[in-house]
Scaffold this active site. Structure first.
Site: not given
Length: 195
Positions: A68-70
């Site tokens: 995941v990331c932003a």
């Protein structure tokens, strides 16, 4: 020769129902991670993924890995890199922003464990805006040639949009406030080995 592994994309609701069985790796900067992350997520910034390959491979051998990331862009890049290494992963559609927008809670470390920081997107917007202002001001007050700085930033932003990459984010990611502490990264890698 084996076929490349295609990364899978999970929606927030799909990931939430499987969260207990997933190893979640958050590839944002430590400051972004500290502002809120998926419950149980481990922080390995994107530029440290190669260093963590053995530990991520170990985790993937034992179960599914969600990256995941932003917004999903950096995690997609991480998934592609991991797929090239034969490590199957999934990415979260919409990233932590999509997770929060779906009404799911983000976990935040204790106040003493956090490093105040801006998201990478905010850092890029601030830096690009500041460079354009400086280039414009110096072009008007000192010499017109300084306007090349503003034009260079504008060109970089266009290239960033066309290629879905961001050279400025890569440079800003190397600043000390965006780097993981060695002890933090070592602890994360140890935790991955134990999964």
């Amino acid at each position: 020769m084996t076929a490349p592994i295609a990364p899978v994309t999970l929606r927030a609701d799909q990931a939430r129902t499987r969260l207990h069985e997933l190893t979640v790796i958050d590839v944002r900067t430590p400051g972004e991670y500290g502002s809120g992350h998926l419950p149980g997520a481990l922080n390995i910034p994107l530029d440290q993924i190669r260093r963590a390959l053995p530990e991520i491979r170990h985790a993937a051998d034992r179960g599914d890995v969600l990256v995941v990331c932003a917004s999903g862009a950096r995690s997609e890049n991480a998934c592609k890199l991991l797929a090239e290494q034969g490590i199957p992963t999934a990415t979260l559609a919409g990233g932590t922003s999509g997770w929060a927008a779906a009404g799911h809670e983000l976990q935040q470390p204790a106040a003493c464990d956090t490093r105040a920081g801006w998201s990478m997107e905010r850092q890029v917007r601030f830096t690009a805006g500041a460079l354009v202002l400086v280039g414009t001001a110096l072009g008007l007050l000192v010499h017109p040639a300084f306007q090349i700085l503003s034009a260079g930033v504008a060109g970089g932003l266009v290239l960033s949009a066309l290629t879905d990459t961001c050279g400025m984010a890569a440079l800003l990611g190397r600043l000390p406030h965006n780097r993981p502490r060695a002890a933090d990264l070592d602890a994360t890698l140890t935790a991955l080995r134990g999964r």
